[in-house]
Design an enzyme around this catalytic site. Structure first.
Site, PDB file in Angstrom:
ATOM      1  N   ASN A  87       2.246  -2.028   6.548  1.00 58.04           N
ATOM      2  CA  ASN A  87       2.432  -1.065   5.459  1.00 58.04           C
ATOM      3  C   ASN A  87       2.686   0.331   6.039  1.00 58.04           C
ATOM      4  O   ASN A  87       2.634   0.518   7.264  1.00 58.04           O
ATOM      5  CB  ASN A  87       1.200  -1.087   4.544  1.00 58.04           C
ATOM      6  CG  ASN A  87      -0.005  -0.451   5.196  1.00 58.04           C
ATOM      7  OD1 ASN A  87      -0.223  -0.590   6.405  1.00 58.04           O
ATOM      8  ND2 ASN A  87      -0.800   0.241   4.427  1.00 58.04           N
ATOM      9  N   CYS A 131       1.057   3.073   6.498  1.00 62.77           N
ATOM     10  CA  CYS A 131       0.080   3.735   7.379  1.00 62.77           C
ATOM     11  C   CYS A 131      -0.378   2.866   8.524  1.00 62.77           C
ATOM     12  O   CYS A 131      -1.247   3.277   9.316  1.00 62.77           O
ATOM     13  CB  CYS A 131      -1.113   4.183   6.545  1.00 62.77           C
ATOM     14  SG  CYS A 131      -0.681   5.387   5.302  1.00 62.77           S
ATOM     15  N   GLU A 136      -2.114   0.032   8.795  1.00 61.14           N
ATOM     16  CA  GLU A 136      -3.366  -0.724   8.851  1.00 61.14           C
ATOM     17  C   GLU A 136      -3.257  -2.136   8.300  1.00 61.14           C
ATOM     18  O   GLU A 136      -4.183  -2.925   8.438  1.00 61.14           O
ATOM     19  CB  GLU A 136      -4.480   0.022   8.106  1.00 61.14           C
ATOM     20  CG  GLU A 136      -4.437  -0.063   6.592  1.00 61.14           C
ATOM     21  CD  GLU A 136      -3.539   0.971   5.954  1.00 61.14           C
ATOM     22  OE1 GLU A 136      -3.596   1.129   4.724  1.00 61.14           O
ATOM     23  OE2 GLU A 136      -2.788   1.636   6.697  1.00 61.14           O
TER      24      GLU A 136
END
Length: 760
Positions: free
Chosen positions: A269, A271, A273
């Site tokens: 995704n 970001c 994570e």
């Protein structure tokens, strides 16, 4: 609910249902009732006699007690017609024009529904390859990333924020050098975070100083070789310069791929994570660790309360999968095959402060590992209990767990940034240290309101040490560490992001990664003085300690600094940036705007105009008013016209044009959409800008910067090169909606004053 006024403002502004005129149709408690009731309905899928009212009350209590909050799309959309509740999606990008533009279309639908997208561009043939069907030449992955970026810019995400993307390229792709440098210009590809997918073989070649092969993704044939250390050094250099690209240890993501029969994990995704297979989505939520303590005086972790909260949260997140209205049918199908959820935490820094333990300490790292280990075990136990009632995830039989106890969810834990959620809960974000313990909030009458971290304030008041004057010193310094009036035992515990060395950032990330199914979103903060060798050491440490990826940010490394913390040498300049020659304007004695100051203060005023709302921000420094910018509300009009006016006014102000002259030119300009509506206080957007400037002139005694901010200004690097401000993450210093400073956390920027956030 025991929430702060700031949290209430953020919820009312960004989450409540509103009518066509912008009037709120629900209260904050009703928002949580809406969400709890909608998510509880999934229980009836497995038991027609289920007591959904009891489940809804349990969900409601857990959220309103601020013990657990789901990701923002769930809070915004549960129980509404849109009904899209996921934050994270990964889409495949195939090597044909049809597949590429199908992915563009699908990404637009996801952004419209409120989600973020991750892509791997590693399947695309390299630039210069022959296209057999046309005889033409391929333009390569970077050119198509720009297409995705432009499409993202055109789509307003969920009516509240622009879309965010992750772009990943395998390190052995022939275009890897172009990819590494593709964001060296901060205005390029500004709706993407980018990361290089680094393999174990590549890292071994780096350590050995050997060459490694470049592979054409279409033919699978070697087409060249590069020296691994030289490529790695280019990645380090680019990250040192402006934080991009990050790195993802792609083989580690696939080592934990629960269903390898479904293919390789290629991307995450926005970001970083949440690694996902193509067309998978993941529903995230976070436990507020500040609520998981007990005891008077000396605090300890309340393990029983934490365990009960984990059980409720996993039940909640599994239900989300069923009630979710997915933006694409294929995402619906693939998501339900693995039923991945991602339970994480926020307020870890607050937990350590409550326990009296420094973040940058071995004890702090051990507590992180202990807490996440407990959450991981309890989450899996709850998922196994759900499997007894509801069945294991459909692909369990071909998963890496097939010989173990059936489990409902292929993954259960993820550490997300929690930017806006942590504002709602009034706590620190994710597993990050506190960014700043105090800041100044300006209000319309010119007063300065000092905002202080509540845990620090309470500790200082208990010791009889608190005063506004002391807090102004903290604001000016950006840290407690060099303030003599604060005892050492308080300094040891209340450390901010820039007090924590990069090595401790990585050690904490690794501690949480040991007990997290997916990955950990974390930004490693470096001081401005950090060298490329410092970045190299952190990358190597992340590799050695088992992290799945690294995102770094060197203070002051981007042209439009987000917020400097601590002292920065006034002589600090890049040794690669020569002194500029006098400009042609200076040589010809023409007016030239002074550089935009490193620190400004200001006010933002909401003004009703004929076509909606206009937000006018007026900023000033010690030399007077220096900047104006505008933002239209959801129903506002003419955004380009008002922005153009604001930019020209800003240039005029910094060129020394008399403020009253500017006001005189703008005031009274009339717009038909405004003057035809009775009761309006302004006659147009330019008139609103003029009146806002006039108010600042009155309220700020001519626009002079407050003394506390002058102190901060002196502490910042006066020699840093100023570049043009844009609204990408790389170029964002202040919130475009309220004008407050924004901070970097986990691949995003977040405004902790109004809740604005942007990733990519």
């Amino acid at each position: 609910m025991n929430i702060t006024e700031n949290a209430k403002t953020v919820l009312e502004k960004r989450y409540l249902i509103r009518d066509a005129q912008g009037k709120a149709l629900e209260t904050v408690p009703q928002l949580f009732q809406r969400v709890a009731s909608a998510i509880a309905q999934a229980d009836r899928n497995y038991d027609p006699q289920a007591d959904v009212e009891k489940t809804a009350q349990e969900f409601y209590d857990t959220m309103t007690d601020l013990r657990f909050l789901p990701n923002s799309p769930t809070l915004m959309n549960a129980g509404r017609d849109l009904g899209q509740l996921s934050a994270c999606f990964v889409l495949p990008v195939g090597d044909s024009m049809e597949e590429i533009f199908e992915a563009v279309k699908q990404a637009a639908l996801i952004h419209k529904s409120g989600g973020g997208t991750g892509f791997s561009f590693s399947r695309l043939r390299p630039r210069g390859s022959v296209v057999n069907s046309t005889g033409g030449v391929a333009s390569g992955p970077i050119s198509f990333m720009k297409v995705f970026n432009t499409a993202t810019e055109a789509v307003k995400q969920g009516g509240t924020r622009r879309g965010a993307n992750m772009g990943i390229l395998q390190v052995d792709h022939p275009d890897i050098l172009d990819f590494i440098s593709c964001k060296s210009d901060n205005s390029e590809i500004n709706n993407f975070n980018i990361s290089v997918a680094v393999t174990e073989g590549f890292m071994q070649a780096v350590h050995a100083g050997e060459d490694y092969p470049l592979i054409d993704p279409r033919t699978k044939q070697e087409v060249g070789r590069l020296n691994a250390r030289e490529v790695y050094d280019k990645i380090v250099d680019a990250a040192w310069r402006n934080g991009e690209p990050g790195i993802v240890f792609i083989d580690r993501l696939n080592r934990d791929n629960v269903v390898p029969s479904q293919g390789r994990i290629e991307s995450t995704n926005p970001c970083g994570e949440q690694p996902l297979l193509p067309y998978e989505s993941c529903n995230l939520g976070s436990i507020n660790l500040a609520q998981m303590v007990k005891g008077e005086g000396k605090k300890e972790i309340d393990w029983d309360k934490l365990g009960q909260t984990v059980d409720t949260a996993i039940h909640f997140l599994d239900n989300v999968i069923d009630v979710n209205k997915y933006p694409i049918p294929e995402i619906d199908r693939v998501t339900k095959l693995t039923r991945k959820v991602g339970l994480g935490v926020m307020a870890f820094a607050d937990l350590l402060m409550l326990l009296g333990v420094p973040y940058n300490s071995q004890e702090g790292v051990e507590i992180g590992q202990q807490v996440m280990g407990f959450i991981q075990r309890r989450a899996k136990e709850q998922s196994c209990r759900l499997a007894e009632q509801r069945g294991a995830f459909p692909l369990f039989g071909e998963s890496i767990y097939k010989d173990e106890t059936p489990i409902r969810n292929a993954t259960v834990t993820t550490i997300a940034p929690t930017g806006t959620l942590s504002i709602i809960a009034g706590v620190s974000g994710g597993v990050e240290p506190v960014f700043a313990f105090a800041f100044i909030r300006n209000v319309m009458d010119g007063d300065e309101l000092i905002e202080v971290n509540p845990l620090l304030r309470r500790r200082l008041e208990e010791r009889g040490l608190y005063s506004d004057e002391l807090m102004k010193k903290v604001i000016a310094q950006g840290s407690l560490q060099h303030i003599d009036e604060i005892p050492q035992d308080i300094k040891d515990v209340f450390v901010c992001a820039h007090d924590v060395s990069p090595q401790w950032h990585i050690r904490m990330q690794a501690a949480f990664q040991k007990h997290t199914d997916n990955a950990v979103s974390k930004t490693v903060n470096f001081p401005h003085s950090a060298t490329r060798e410092d970045v190299d050491k952190v990358y190597q440490l992340a590799y050695e300690l088992g992290c799945k990826g690294v995102t770094i940010y060197r203070d002051g490394s981007r042209g439009s600094q987000v917020l400097n913390i601590g002292k920065v040498s006034k002589e600090a300049k890049s040794d690669e940036e020569p002194q500029a020659e006098p400009s042609s304007a200076q040589q010809q004695n023409r007016l030239e705007p002074r550089p935009r100051p490193a620190v400004t203060m200001g006010i933002t005023e909401k003004v009703k105009i004929g076509c909606g709302n206009l937000y006018v921000t007026v900023n000033y420094d010690e030399n007077g008013i220096c900047e104006v910018f505008t933002n239209t509300g959801r129903h506002g009009g003419c955004p380009s016209q008002s922005e153009a006016t604001a930019r020209l006014v800003s240039i005029a102000l910094r060129s020394g044009i008399d403020v009253q002259t500017i006001i005189g030119q703008l005031k009274g300009i009339r717009c038909p959409s405004t003057i035809r509506q009775p009761g309006m206080k302004v006659t147009s957007c330019p008139d609103a800008i003029a009146r806002a400037i006039e108010k600042v002139m009155r309220s700020q005694n001519g626009g002079q910067m407050p003394s506390a901010v002058q102190e901060m200004e002196r502490e910042l690097n006066q020699g840093a090169r100023e570049e043009e401000v844009d609204h990408s993450i790389a170029g964002m210093r202040f919130c475009p909606e309220c004008g407050a400073p924004v901070v970097h956390e986990g691949g995003c920027v977040i405004c902790r004053q109004c809740g604005y956030s942007k990733c990519g």
